[in-house]
Scaffold this active site. Structure first.
Site, PDB file in Angstrom:
ATOM      1  N   ARG A 223       0.841  -0.791  -0.157  1.00 67.40           N
ATOM      2  CA  ARG A 223       0.265   0.065   0.098  1.00 67.40           C
ATOM      3  C   ARG A 223       1.139   1.077   0.325  1.00 67.40           C
ATOM      4  NH1 ARG A 223      -0.619   2.721   5.497  1.00 67.40           N
ATOM      5  NH2 ARG A 223      -2.574   3.671   4.470  1.00 67.40           N
ATOM      6  N   LYS A 317       0.101  14.814   9.621  1.00 68.09           N
ATOM      7  CA  LYS A 317       0.381  14.700   8.806  1.00 68.09           C
ATOM      8  C   LYS A 317       1.739  16.095   9.081  1.00 68.09           C
ATOM      9  CE  LYS A 317      -1.707  11.681   5.439  1.00 68.09           C
ATOM     10  NZ  LYS A 317      -1.140  10.642   5.014  1.00 68.09           N
TER      11      LYS A 317
HETATM   12  C1  HEM Z   1       1.954  -3.898  10.029  1.00 67.28           C
HETATM   13  C2  HEM Z   1       1.916  -3.600   9.221  1.00 67.28           C
HETATM   14  C3  HEM Z   1       2.166  -2.469   9.371  1.00 67.28           C
HETATM   15  C4  HEM Z   1       2.636  -1.343  10.197  1.00 67.28           C
HETATM   16  C5  HEM Z   1       3.963  -1.605  10.681  1.00 67.28           C
HETATM   17  C6  HEM Z   1       1.766  -0.269  10.251  1.00 67.28           C
HETATM   18  C7  HEM Z   1       2.529   0.770  11.166  1.00 67.28           C
HETATM   19  C8  HEM Z   1       2.911   2.158  11.494  1.00 67.28           C
HETATM   20  C9  HEM Z   1       2.895   3.163  12.864  1.00 67.28           C
HETATM   21  C10 HEM Z   1       3.797   3.225  13.009  1.00 67.28           C
HETATM   22  C11 HEM Z   1       2.392   4.707  12.391  1.00 67.28           C
HETATM   23  C12 HEM Z   1       2.443   5.680  13.052  1.00 67.28           C
HETATM   24  C13 HEM Z   1       1.661   6.353  13.799  1.00 67.28           C
HETATM   25  C14 HEM Z   1       2.305   7.259  14.954  1.00 67.28           C
HETATM   26  O1  HEM Z   1       1.849   8.377  14.475  1.00 67.28           O
HETATM   27  O2  HEM Z   1       2.808   6.878  15.962  1.00 67.28           O
HETATM   28  C15 HEM Z   1       1.480   4.602  10.581  1.00 67.28           C
HETATM   29  C16 HEM Z   1      -0.213   5.355  10.422  1.00 67.28           C
HETATM   30  C17 HEM Z   1      -0.819   4.685   9.406  1.00 67.28           C
HETATM   31  N1  HEM Z   1      -1.133   3.600   9.456  1.00 67.28           N
HETATM   32 FE1  HEM Z   1      -0.291   1.955   9.480  1.00 67.28          FE
HETATM   33  N2  HEM Z   1       1.140   0.455   9.718  1.00 67.28           N
HETATM   34  C18 HEM Z   1       0.813  -1.796   9.762  1.00 67.28           C
HETATM   35  C19 HEM Z   1       0.057  -1.062   8.995  1.00 67.28           C
HETATM   36  C20 HEM Z   1      -1.705  -0.480   7.785  1.00 67.28           C
HETATM   37  C21 HEM Z   1      -2.050  -0.971   7.109  1.00 67.28           C
HETATM   38  C22 HEM Z   1      -2.680  -2.320   6.383  1.00 67.28           C
HETATM   39  C23 HEM Z   1      -3.404   0.264   6.913  1.00 67.28           C
HETATM   40  C24 HEM Z   1      -4.041   0.357   5.929  1.00 67.28           C
HETATM   41  C25 HEM Z   1      -4.692   0.387   6.464  1.00 67.28           C
HETATM   42  C26 HEM Z   1      -2.321   1.033   7.930  1.00 67.28           C
HETATM   43  C27 HEM Z   1      -3.219   2.812   7.861  1.00 67.28           C
HETATM   44  C28 HEM Z   1      -2.404   3.683   8.645  1.00 67.28           C
HETATM   45  C29 HEM Z   1      -2.520   4.870   8.997  1.00 67.28           C
HETATM   46  C30 HEM Z   1      -4.002   5.376   7.254  1.00 67.28           C
HETATM   47  C31 HEM Z   1      -1.436   5.883   9.133  1.00 67.28           C
HETATM   48  C32 HEM Z   1      -1.800   7.574   9.079  1.00 67.28           C
HETATM   49  C33 HEM Z   1      -0.664   7.684   8.040  1.00 67.28           C
HETATM   50  C34 HEM Z   1      -0.877   9.592   7.770  1.00 67.28           C
HETATM   51  O3  HEM Z   1      -1.619   9.610   8.142  1.00 67.28           O
HETATM   52  O4  HEM Z   1       0.753   9.782   7.463  1.00 67.28           O
HETATM   53  N3  HEM Z   1      -1.227   0.712   8.308  1.00 67.28           N
HETATM   54  N4  HEM Z   1       0.902   2.743  10.893  1.00 67.28           N
END
Ligand code: HEM
Ligand code: FES
Lengths: 347, 315
Positions: A223, A317
């Site tokens: 993704r 962001k």
């Molecule tokens: C196992 C896999 C994944 C890991 C290790 C991971 C890890 C992370 C981390 C560390 C953050 C930052 C959170 C913070 O602000 O501290 C994040 C943000 C986010 N993650 Fe994941 N994630 C994973 C899978 C997914 C999946 C499959 C989705 C599907 C929709 C997703 C959606 C999001 C979204 C929407 C954000 C906010 C990002 C932004 O607006 O910049 N994540 N993720």
């Protein structure tokens, strides 16, 4: 394809740049003129020849410089690389996945010879040659995850799969968009996602976790995620916020085109065979607004997306401060013409 | 998804009811390695019915030269096991999925206690090899009715850590005694009849074990039941589901595109939206939550059935 590796920096004088070929193959994340969180997952690898989606682990002109930047960050903060004891097997799985993929996809740059457990790895761009015994950590200079991720672009999280959840029990995280491995280590999927606005209520994370738990070794997925970064900096960590946070104040209407970067993460999901853990590579691509606007479709679309984005997302962001300046700059590259569907630039 | 065709390289009778099958790549290419407790799905063209059954791998997870499964003949089941026993011969080609794991070892454990009932021994056979390679301490308890039926015996290593409990000989398994006094950090894994799994969970809870240290193999074979009909919303077409056929099998036979992996209600792959339901969905899966079940708007076709006037699926 012969790759020329850039001699460039991601800190200090920030000499990072994209060749015109690198701009054209940039993984632009918007397939339409608006954006909201969704479970945007598709099979990986797979994509047009030359695109960053073609191979399992994309190697591009920034490879050598990115590995140099990772080494600098690690020297200053060894806790960017952590692996709980039960994750060593997953580290070997990841090492195997990356070595096999790179040797297959870039035979001019990497090679791997295997005789049972006796392996011989050659990394020409970094000038590394290593003979070691697979699954015997004493034959490598460091643990298997650290060893291979010092030679692979992007961050890597290794998630242990237990109790129907995923646990962030190992990782190499030096180019993150403002989150901390040292803080998140040991957390589960819902815990480490807690700071994200809106998405939980929309059910995005419940669906995403169900999907990830069902990923098998048969098929991996990807993704795209995105944010905005001032200056081409890989290490935008909370630990070093004092170094990069204040740089947001250096953006002016005159320099916003070259100082403001769109930061795209190509995230992929791999079920690892021996450990049943999930590997989550997070590959970071940076392009300045000016570079993106060389592709008229992208200039138009980025303008519309950022103009109409939910304010909570702009806040999370981290670009709410400069949003108006960014949108004003992009408005000059939007003539109101319709845009074609999909993420790729028009020919 | 198109599955690779593997060759049946060997068939061996382990007990009156259980046979071992070994699969290899027809060209001798290595197969993906796996983790202890993983299963594969075997596809069988049984007359005009396409059967797909999932079986635990019993061979060494680190050995890609072949995959082995042990199949107990279930004469009252839907027919897949009988087909393997009667119609499949050495040299035949069958479609076999890559391994997936819904019963993985918890690698944080200090010690692993494995409790098997009958054919439930199968996932432990690959786990034992993974534990031995990692040098992790384990003990296995294997409960069977009679020695003759203890098919797993031939596949188990000679080890002081293997304990056989034969109820016919009066040595019934005492789960409480097995769990009592285990050191902190021990994990227990149960696989076998539902009664055994429930008993292990009860005893562990009684002794104050943390829930995260108690594991069981969740997936079972789809239960047979009464025939019913289902309507595909997109085409309005009606598909008949026979008494010994799962809904998933019937949909596949009718050409519906539907994803699956475990085929036992545990992985979530086959989840399908219900667009109309006049009657009661018989949810046999381990995937949907209580609230989702009650709403009757989702169904797991690999396990679940229907009783009533009309069931329409978003297919
Ligand atoms: C196992 C896999 C994944 C890991 C290790 C991971 C890890 C992370 C981390 C560390 C953050 C930052 C959170 C913070 O602000 O501290 C994040 C943000 C986010 N993650 Fe994941 N994630 C994973 C899978 C997914 C999946 C499959 C989705 C599907 C929709 C997703 C959606 C999001 C979204 C929407 C954000 C906010 C990002 C932004 O607006 O910049 N994540 N993720
Ligand atoms: S196929 Fe796994 S839940 Fe139905």
């Amino acid at each position: 394809m012969t790759l020329q590796f850039n001699d460039e920096t991601f800190r200090g004088d920030y000499t990072y740049s994209n060749s015109s070929a690198a701009v054209r193959r940039f993984p632009f994340p918007f397939d339409r003129d608006s954006y909201m969180y969704s479970v945007n997952i598709e099979p990986h690898p797979g994509g047009p020849e030359g695109s960053p989606f073609e191979h399992a682990f994309d190697v591009d002109e920034h490879y050598v410089a990115e590995m140099r930047d990772r080494a600098i960050t690690l020297a200053g903060d060894p806790l960017r690389c952590q692996s709980l004891p039960h994750m060593e097997l997953a580290g070997w799985d990841l090492l195997e996945l990356i070595m096999v993929s790179k040797a297959r996809d870039y035979p001019a740059l990497f090679s791997l010879a295997r005789d049972g457990d006796r392996w011989h790895w050659t990394n020409r761009p970094l000038g590394i040659e290593q003979r070691f015994t697979f699954l015997d950590a004493s034959t490598l200079p460091c643990g298997p995850m650290e060893y291979i991720t010092r030679q692979a672009q992007g961050d890597f999280a290794l998630l242990d799969a237990r109790e129907g959840n995923l646990w962030m029990d190992a990782g190499m995280i030096t180019s993150q968009a403002d989150w901390s491995l040292d803080f998140d280590v040991g957390m589960n999927f819902f815990e480490w996602h807690a700071p994200v606005p809106k998405a939980r209520g929309m059910g995005v994370f419940d669906k995403a976790l169900k999907f990830l738990n069902a990923v098998t070794q048969e098929q991996s997925y990807r993704r795209l995620n995105w944010t905005m970064t001032v200056n081409p900096r890989l290490d935008t960590s909370p630990e070093n916020y004092h170094k990069w946070g204040p740089e947001k104040r250096t953006v002016t209407p005159d320099n916003v085109g070259t100082k403001q970067f769109l930061r795209v993460e190509l995230q992929s999901f791999w079920r690892l065979p021996r450990s049943n853990a999930l590997a989550f590579p997070i590959r970071c691509y940076l392009a300045s607004l000016a570079d993106l606007c060389t592709q008229p479709k992208w200039g138009r679309r980025l303008h519309r997306v950022l103009r109409d984005l939910d304010p909570d997302l702009a806040e999370y962001k981290g670009f709410a401060l400069n949003r108006a300046m960014i949108v004003d700059y992009l408005a000059r590259h939007d003539d109101g013409a319709p845009t074609s569907p999909g993420i790729f630039p028009d020919r | 998804m198109t599955r690779p065709l593997l060759k049946v390289a060997a068939i061996e009778t382990l007990s009156p009811l259980v046979k071992r099958f070994r699969f290899e790549d027809p060209e001798g290419a290595p197969l993906p390695v796996f983790s202890g407790g993983a299963h594969v799905t075997v596809e069988m063209a049984d007359g005009d019915v396409l059967r797909r059954n999932s079986y635990s791998l019993i061979s060494d997870p680190n050995d890609g030269s072949g995959y082995e499964i042990a199949v107990r003949r279930e004469d009252r089941g839907r027919g897949g096991s009988r087909y393997l026993h009667e119609a499949v011969a050495e040299g035949d080609l069958l479609a076999v999925s890559p391994p997936a794991n819904l019963f993985a070892l918890d690698l944080r454990a200090r010690r692993h206690v494995l409790i098997a009932g009958g054919i439930g021994i199968t996932p432990f056979l690959s786990q034992l090899r993974q534990l031995d390679r990692a040098g992790q301490p384990w003990e296995l308890h294997y409960a069977v009715r009679s020695r003759a039926e203890a098919a797993g015996l031939a596949l188990l290593p000679e080890s002081a850590h293997v304990h056989l409990h034969v109820s016919e000989e009066g040595s019934r398994m005492d789960i409480g005694a097995i769990l009592d006094g285990q050191p902190l950090g021990t994990h227990v894994y149960a696989c076998g009849p539902e009664g055994l799994i429930a008993a292990v969970a009860d005893q562990a809870a009684r002794l104050g074990w943390p829930a995260a240290a108690v594991h069981s193999e969740a997936f079972a074979a789809p239960p047979p039941g009464e025939a019913f009909e289902v309507v595909l919303a997109a085409s309005g077409r009606s598909v008949a589901v026979g008494p010994r056929q799962s809904l998933l099998e019937a949909l596949e036979a009718a050409g519906a595109e539907i994803d699956s992996s475990c085929r036992g209600g545990a992985c979530g792959r086959c989840e399908t939206a219900v667009t109309a339901c006049e009657g009661r969905i018989l949810h046999h899966d381990h995937w949907l939550s209580e609230a989702e079940r009650a709403a009757q708007t989702r169904i797991m076709p690999c396990m679940s059935r229907f009783k009533g006037a009309r069931l329409e699926l978003d297919l």
